[in-house]
Design a protein around this motif. Sequence first.
Motif, PDB file in Angstrom:
ATOM      1  N   ASN A 162       0.856  -1.365  -0.014  1.00 17.69           N
ATOM      2  CA  ASN A 162      -0.011  -0.192   0.042  1.00 17.69           C
ATOM      3  C   ASN A 162       0.943   1.171  -0.104  1.00 17.69           C
ATOM      4  N   LYS A 163       0.365   2.482  -0.001  1.00 15.16           N
ATOM      5  CA  LYS A 163       0.926   3.595  -0.103  1.00 15.16           C
ATOM      6  C   LYS A 163       1.890   4.075   1.121  1.00 15.16           C
ATOM      7  N   TYR A 164       1.946   3.141   2.253  1.00 16.47           N
ATOM      8  CA  TYR A 164       2.821   3.324   3.239  1.00 16.47           C
ATOM      9  C   TYR A 164       3.902   2.193   3.270  1.00 16.47           C
ATOM     10  N   GLY A 165       4.074   1.442   2.257  1.00 16.31           N
ATOM     11  CA  GLY A 165       4.998   0.322   2.120  1.00 16.31           C
ATOM     12  C   GLY A 165       4.449  -0.755   2.671  1.00 16.31           C
ATOM     13  N   VAL A 166       3.364  -0.911   3.514  1.00  8.45           N
ATOM     14  CA  VAL A 166       3.179  -2.255   3.964  1.00  8.45           C
ATOM     15  C   VAL A 166       2.113  -3.100   3.153  1.00  8.45           C
ATOM     16  N   PRO A 167       2.396  -4.504   2.967  1.00  7.39           N
ATOM     17  CA  PRO A 167       1.779  -5.524   2.163  1.00  7.39           C
ATOM     18  C   PRO A 167       0.227  -5.224   2.737  1.00  7.39           C
ATOM     19  N   ASN A 168      -0.548  -5.277   1.534  1.00  7.83           N
ATOM     20  CA  ASN A 168      -1.907  -4.990   1.585  1.00  7.83           C
ATOM     21  C   ASN A 168      -2.746  -5.973   2.598  1.00  7.83           C
ATOM     22  N   VAL A 169      -2.237  -7.402   2.283  1.00  5.22           N
ATOM     23  CA  VAL A 169      -3.120  -8.069   3.003  1.00  5.22           C
ATOM     24  C   VAL A 169      -3.121  -7.991   4.736  1.00  5.22           C
ATOM     25  N   PHE A 170      -1.635  -7.791   4.938  1.00  4.21           N
ATOM     26  CA  PHE A 170      -1.449  -7.657   6.407  1.00  4.21           C
ATOM     27  C   PHE A 170      -2.242  -6.106   6.807  1.00  4.21           C
ATOM     28  N   ALA A 171      -2.029  -5.149   6.036  1.00  4.34           N
ATOM     29  CA  ALA A 171      -2.699  -3.864   6.382  1.00  4.34           C
ATOM     30  C   ALA A 171      -4.058  -4.086   6.770  1.00  4.34           C
ATOM     31  N   THR A 172      -4.935  -4.733   5.691  1.00  3.98           N
ATOM     32  CA  THR A 172      -6.302  -4.958   5.619  1.00  3.98           C
ATOM     33  C   THR A 172      -6.658  -6.109   6.850  1.00  3.98           C
ATOM     34  N   ASN A 173      -6.186  -6.925   6.935  1.00  3.46           N
ATOM     35  CA  ASN A 173      -6.410  -8.000   7.800  1.00  3.46           C
ATOM     36  C   ASN A 173      -6.150  -7.765   9.161  1.00  3.46           C
TER      37      ASN A 173
END
Length: 334
Positions: free
Chosen positions: A133-144
């Motif tokens: 994502n825009k913060y450099g965090v993997p989307n799955v981890f960010a969302t879940n």
Amino acid sequence: MDLPTKVIVITGGTSGIGLSLLERLLLETKSKFVLRICILCRNMEKGRFVRGTLSQSHRSAEIELVKMDTADVKSVLQAAKVVLDLYERIDYLYLNAGILPIKGLDLTALISSDIMTRLRTGEHILKQENSLNKYGVPNVFATNVLGHFMLFEELQPVLTSGEEDVRSHVIWTTSNNAVERSFSMDDITCAHGTMPYGSSKYVINALSVHINNTKNAKGCYSSLAEPGLCVTGMNGNFLPGWLWSLVIFLFTLLRIIMNHMTLSAYNGSESLVWLFDQNPRKLNKRSQYESAVNIYNRAYVRKCVLGIKPSEAELVYDKMVEISGNIREQIHET
């Protein structure tokens, strides 16, 4: 006689298991409670449709919508402020939203002596993708995980108290995909792993264990609900309809030996509904409660004790505090 009121805040409540949960709670508790429901949702148009449908059939319920995208931390922080303005306490916080980006299946993985475990967890069968994502965090981890964790942090004032009596029940939707092999303490966001969904759910399990170890004295209790293998919008879009019909037929036959084949959102929500009725003080702090079905398609709940040690759970929690702190600094700088 006036009925007592219960406040429910939920993510992922506009479809799938979350929507089924709300429909069932409104129907099954109408003679016991008045429900005040807050749906945190990304798509407000869809949210308004769901609110209208639920309100029409359950006129005594009070349903609020708050815009929030669990993948966007700034959105989470803004939504938390709105929720804190709306409620002086929260009885149930259902952290249910999630993504499982699947780019295909590896059916050769079924040729294994461990086929039953792989069918239960999806390990090696599901080919997953995981962008940043825009913060450099993997989307799955960010969302879940990350969005839910920061929401939980922000809502502490209405989730905890100075007493051990139950004030709130935090219920996370986990998964049998959360096998230890999917997780690495050195790569908690699974930026370099091949099972980001399972890793994210393993982190959730560890967080729940630590919350119980540290927050129960303040009246906040945490539980894990596992919906079994069910077909929802999250996982049902990567195969053509005719093939899904065949897969569901085969999975239905497998219920003879594998009772986690819940298949429908209604059956999958069984553990989430069941936890609503439980006294969290009497639940096992290191267990997940799984939706299951028998061969007659009757849903029930079973308990599975986790192997996560308190020291591991504490380390995971500390890493989450560090990650969330770094993200807060990024937001502050912008």
